[in-house]
Design a protein around this motif. Structure first.
Motif, PDB file in Angstrom:
ATOM      1  N   SER A 142      -3.419  54.517 -27.167  1.00  0.00           N
ATOM      2  CA  SER A 142      -2.717  55.698 -28.009  1.00  0.00           C
ATOM      3  C   SER A 142      -2.792  56.896 -27.212  1.00  0.00           C
ATOM      4  O   SER A 142      -2.161  57.957 -27.811  1.00  0.00           O
ATOM      5  N   GLY A 143      -3.272  57.041 -26.014  1.00  0.00           N
ATOM      6  CA  GLY A 143      -3.480  58.243 -25.313  1.00  0.00           C
ATOM      7  C   GLY A 143      -4.899  59.185 -25.565  1.00  0.00           C
ATOM      8  O   GLY A 143      -4.859  60.100 -24.924  1.00  0.00           O
ATOM      9  N   LYS A 144      -5.617  58.553 -26.160  1.00  0.00           N
ATOM     10  CA  LYS A 144      -6.960  59.319 -26.411  1.00  0.00           C
ATOM     11  C   LYS A 144      -7.877  58.953 -25.423  1.00  0.00           C
ATOM     12  O   LYS A 144      -7.635  57.864 -24.741  1.00  0.00           O
ATOM     13  N   SER A 145      -8.916  59.854 -25.082  1.00  0.00           N
ATOM     14  CA  SER A 145     -10.264  59.623 -24.321  1.00  0.00           C
ATOM     15  C   SER A 145     -11.321  59.163 -25.079  1.00  0.00           C
ATOM     16  O   SER A 145     -11.476  59.973 -26.070  1.00  0.00           O
ATOM     17  N   VAL A 146     -11.798  58.142 -24.688  1.00  0.00           N
ATOM     18  CA  VAL A 146     -13.024  57.610 -25.586  1.00  0.00           C
ATOM     19  C   VAL A 146     -14.214  57.640 -24.581  1.00  0.00           C
ATOM     20  O   VAL A 146     -14.142  56.981 -23.651  1.00  0.00           O
ATOM     21  N   ILE A 147     -15.219  58.409 -25.272  1.00  0.00           N
ATOM     22  CA  ILE A 147     -16.537  58.660 -24.384  1.00  0.00           C
ATOM     23  C   ILE A 147     -17.621  57.977 -25.494  1.00  0.00           C
ATOM     24  O   ILE A 147     -17.603  58.507 -26.611  1.00  0.00           O
ATOM     25  N   VAL A 148     -18.241  57.001 -24.961  1.00  0.00           N
ATOM     26  CA  VAL A 148     -19.407  56.458 -26.058  1.00  0.00           C
ATOM     27  C   VAL A 148     -20.665  56.271 -25.214  1.00  0.00           C
ATOM     28  O   VAL A 148     -20.854  55.785 -24.191  1.00  0.00           O
TER      29      VAL A 148
END
Length: 787
Positions: free
Chosen positions: A726-732
């Motif tokens: 959806s266009g987000k950046s995810v840092i886990v």
């Protein structure tokens, strides 16, 4: 062959008819002096059986052995909902409850290490400054003197002079906290305005409110004079005046300076429990800095000056525990030999459970749930007790695959000493060492609560249960990875153990930050990533909630629902809150009535007037879409999603919230289920559902797989993919190999923990990490995917 002694036949813990929370008449026999692992999807009833039934009843029975007088000071525990519990032994619970966030609580004070160090310094340090309390940052130095009148009878009295003194080690400037708070006055008021012009920028300090009226009408100030033109005395009265009685419009009130008033009303509260706008104000107005007097050590100058071989107690507490253990081993003092032996053993225990990278002065509130749990284990290692039941709640939480083997060895050591070890666990590596496995399910919530399987690990693999099918699941490396759309630059990061780290975190992709426990992952992500608008951080802090809190109140769902009910029926929204006007008058909206029986446990019975629905009968006559408010709160999330989607009960705001709850895998929860009955994994996902509504382009998640079953992890990966797509950046930040394998980019920190870590040892795709096997993470990931 002689018959076994009758005392040797009690080798089972028998549970018959357990009905606690969602358990459905569970009957089970658990072997003693063995390692039993309880598995099942999140919310299937594992904790209800192990903690709320077996451990709780053991604790209750122990409490009953004390006298009635002593029991009056202890918590009154209700007997669990179970028909028969037989063969129980003393249960020691080691759970994931966070340690207190009191600023004076540290790793050293939470264990016995600090107490032993203080005794050691009071005996050996030079110059000698006093007893062990002289080295404690929780004890202030006090002295007093005065006259004591002694009555000798026959109207004869004698006055004796008495003096009292106590030497403590507390820094007087920061009062043993190590940090001092400073309030930015520019965030409190506009000093170019007068009191008549409403100068305050503090929440709730509005012009017509009593708080402001007490200031403006106290008589201490000219209402039309700009604050910046106040005299020294007026400024002191405005900011620091002691509580003083004043009369305003014939009403006796108390005037107090602005700074002490704010400290009492806002700053004394726990930050997490504040309303969002209050928390934003506190973050803006209050700055915390290291205490300039003690340099953050919390100790007074005499305590810092007293040393053993050039090392003060502040120096000792600041060392990594493994270095401190080495220093203690180098001390040779026959006069305190037993103390040194005990201290060495305690410090070595930290190293054994993989916490050698911590220091004793680390604030306990900054520890992760996994670290807190392992610190509680320290006191049990080397204990002389046997035939005890140890109950663990996911002991591998926060552990890198490399550290899990060490934890497994500790669990086996406890078992081999003749103890019964019960473990709630999801990790296949720990399930594999079990002597006996109990699998609960098949689903979560109302769909769980039954025993699906009992037996060995091999039999579990062959079984057709959810856990059995997923036990050997291995996430595959992706054929193609996403391309970064930008980077988040970090330069010269040096928080905690980070060693001047430069790294570019890719945006627009799923980026996993990994590394052994203590390598610096959280320091890099939480302590070094710039936090502009648009970064949504979901950390491990537990969600708070009483029996009155439920998913509907926590997520904000109840607000639009109450308004919709009020609009449809032409009444006030407050009627549709069980904590407000709509509450049943008999139980005050709790749904149950508590009967206090002094030293006996309080008895909770369903309220007869409302039948546990929590609302007044007149409120239940109002309907929306054919349902009353109690029926809506009794709906599972999946049903509520349909209910709020269309028709007369269409509420778009409510539909969006339940949709997010369904996306994180909580479709089975009822909207009104008390938060106190949710498992750790369910709370973690409920928190994630709330944060998904936050406006932001970058999501930072801290170990989102905590408390998740192998089957639930697949659903989480799907959710992370949807966020990125959806266009987000995810840092886990994550240790779970399935999440690593699914990543587009991996940043691996290490190579070790503490001062052996804090460096980037790998950056690249999962496939490159598996191919190179250059780090511990690479080796374990390669073994996991079969590379």
């Amino acid at each position: 062959m002689t018959e076994p002694h009758v005392a040797d036949t009690h080798d089972l813990i028998r549970v018959y008819g357990a009905r606690e929370n969602n358990l459905k008449d569970v009957s089970i026999e658990i072997p003693k002096r063995r390692l039993t692992v309880f598995t099942g999807v999140s919310g299937s009833g594992k904790s209800s059986l192990v903690f709320d039934t077996i451990a709780a009843e053991s604790q209750r029975l122990i409490n009953e052995t004390y006298s009635a007088f002593v029991q009056g000071f202890m918590p009154n525990l209700a007997r669990p909902e179970v028909d028969v519990l037989d063969g129980l032994t003393t249960a020691i619970t080691v759970d994931q409850q966070r340690m207190g966030s009191d600023p004076r609580s540290t790793v050293g004070t939470a264990t016995d290490a600090n107490a032993m160090l203080r005794i050691l310094f009071s005996r050996l340090a030079e110059p000698h400054i006093g007893p062990p309390s002289a080295y404690s940052f929780n004890v202030a130095s006090v002295s007093a003197s005065g006259g004591l009148t002694v009555d000798r009878g026959a109207d004869r009295t004698k006055t004796e002079k008495v003096t009292f003194s106590r030497t403590g080690g507390m820094c007087t400037h920061c009062e043993g906290r190590g940090r001092v708070s400073d309030i930015d006055l520019t965030q409190l008021y506009d000093d170019s305005k007068s009191l008549a012009e409403d100068p305050f920028t503090i929440p709730t300090y509005t012009g017509d409110g009593w708080v402001v009226r007490v200031i403006t009408e106290s008589g201490f100030f000219d209402k039309n004079k700009p604050i910046r033109e106040y005299t020294k005395k007026e400024r002191h009265d405005f900011l620091h005046r002691e509580p003083t009685k004043v009369k305003i419009n014939g009403v006796n009130l108390t005037y107090e300076g602005l700074i002490p008033k704010l400290q009492k009303s806002f700053l004394s509260k726990d930050r997490e429990s504040m309303q969002p706008h209050i928390r934003a104000f506190v973050d803006r107005a209050v700055t915390f800095a290291v205490c300039p007097e003690c340099d953050g050590t919390r100790l007074s100058a005499p305590a810092r000056s007293s040393k053993i071989g050039g090392v003060s107690i502040a120096d000792a507490c600041a060392m990594e525990i493994r270095d401190l253990a080495e220093w203690v081993r180098g001390l040779d003092a026959p006069s305190v030999a037993p103390l040194l032996d005990k201290l060495r053993h305690s410090l070595d225990s930290f190293e054994e459970i993989g916490l050698g990278y911590l220091s004793l002065d680390r604030a306990s509130g900054t520890l992760s749930g996994g670290e807190a749990q392992r610190i509680k284990m320290v006191r049990h290692l080397g204990s002389s007790l046997t035939d005890v039941t140890y109950v663990f709640d996911e002991p591998t939480v926060g552990l890198h695959p490399h550290d899990i083997q060490r934890m497994n060895n500790l669990l086996l050591r406890l078992r081999d000493k003749g103890n019964t070890v019960l473990v709630v666990e999801h990790k296949p590596e720990t399930i594999a060492i079990a002597d006996h496995v109990v699998d609960l399910g098949p689903g979560a919530g109302a769909a769980g609560g039954t025993v699906c399987f009992e037996g060995t690990v091999e039999d579990l693999r062959r079984s057709d249960t959810v856990t059995g099918r997923h036990l050997d699941d291995r996430a595959k490396l992706k054929d193609t990875v996403r391309t970064a759309t930008g980077t988040l630059e970090i330069r010269g990061a040096g928080a905690n153990n980070l060693q001047n780290v430069d790294v570019d975190i890719p945006l627009g992709v799923l980026c996993v930050v990994t590394g052994v426990a203590g390598s610096g992952k959280s320091s890099l992500v939480h302590g070094s990533i710039p936090a502009p608008e648009g970064v949504v951080s979901v950390d491990q802090t537990p969600i708070r909630g009483s029996r009155r809190s439920n998913p509907a109140t926590y997520t904000g769902l109840l607000e639009p629902v109450r308004k919709a009910f009020a609009k449809a029926n032409g009444v006030k929204p407050a009627l549709f809150s069980a904590n407000s006007e709509g509450a049943c008058p008999t139980c005050n909206g709790a749904g149950v009535v508590y009967t206090d029986l002094a030293i006996m446990q309080s008895v909770a019975t369903t309220c007869e007037d409302c039948g546990g629905k929590r609302f007044d009968a007149s409120v239940l006559e109002y309907r929306l879409g054919g349902r009353d408010i109690s029926e809506v709160l009794a709906m599972p999330v999946t049903e509520a999603e349909e209910f709020f989607r269309e028709g007369k009960a269409r509420i778009p705001a409510a539909h969006r919230i339940v949709q997010r709850m369904a996306e994180v895998g909580l479709g089975y929860l009822t909207l009104g289920q008390p938060l106190t009955t949710l498992s750790g994994g369910e709370r973690q996902r409920l928190k994630l559902a709330v944060h998904m509504a936050d406006k932001g382009g970058v999501y930072v998640l801290d170990e989102p797989t905590t408390g998740l079953h192998l089957a639930d992890v697949e659903q989480l990966l799907g959710l992370l993919d949807r966020l990125v797509d959806s266009g987000k950046s995810v840092i886990v930040i994550e240790h779970h190999q399935a999440v690593m394998a699914h990543a587009d980019w991996i940043i691996d920190l290490g190579p070790g923990a503490g001062h052996d870590g804090g460096r980037i040892v790998f950056e690249g795709t999962p496939a490159e990490l598996v191919a190179s096997r250059s780090t511990l993470t690479g080796e374990h990931l390669a073994a996991y995917v079969g590379g």
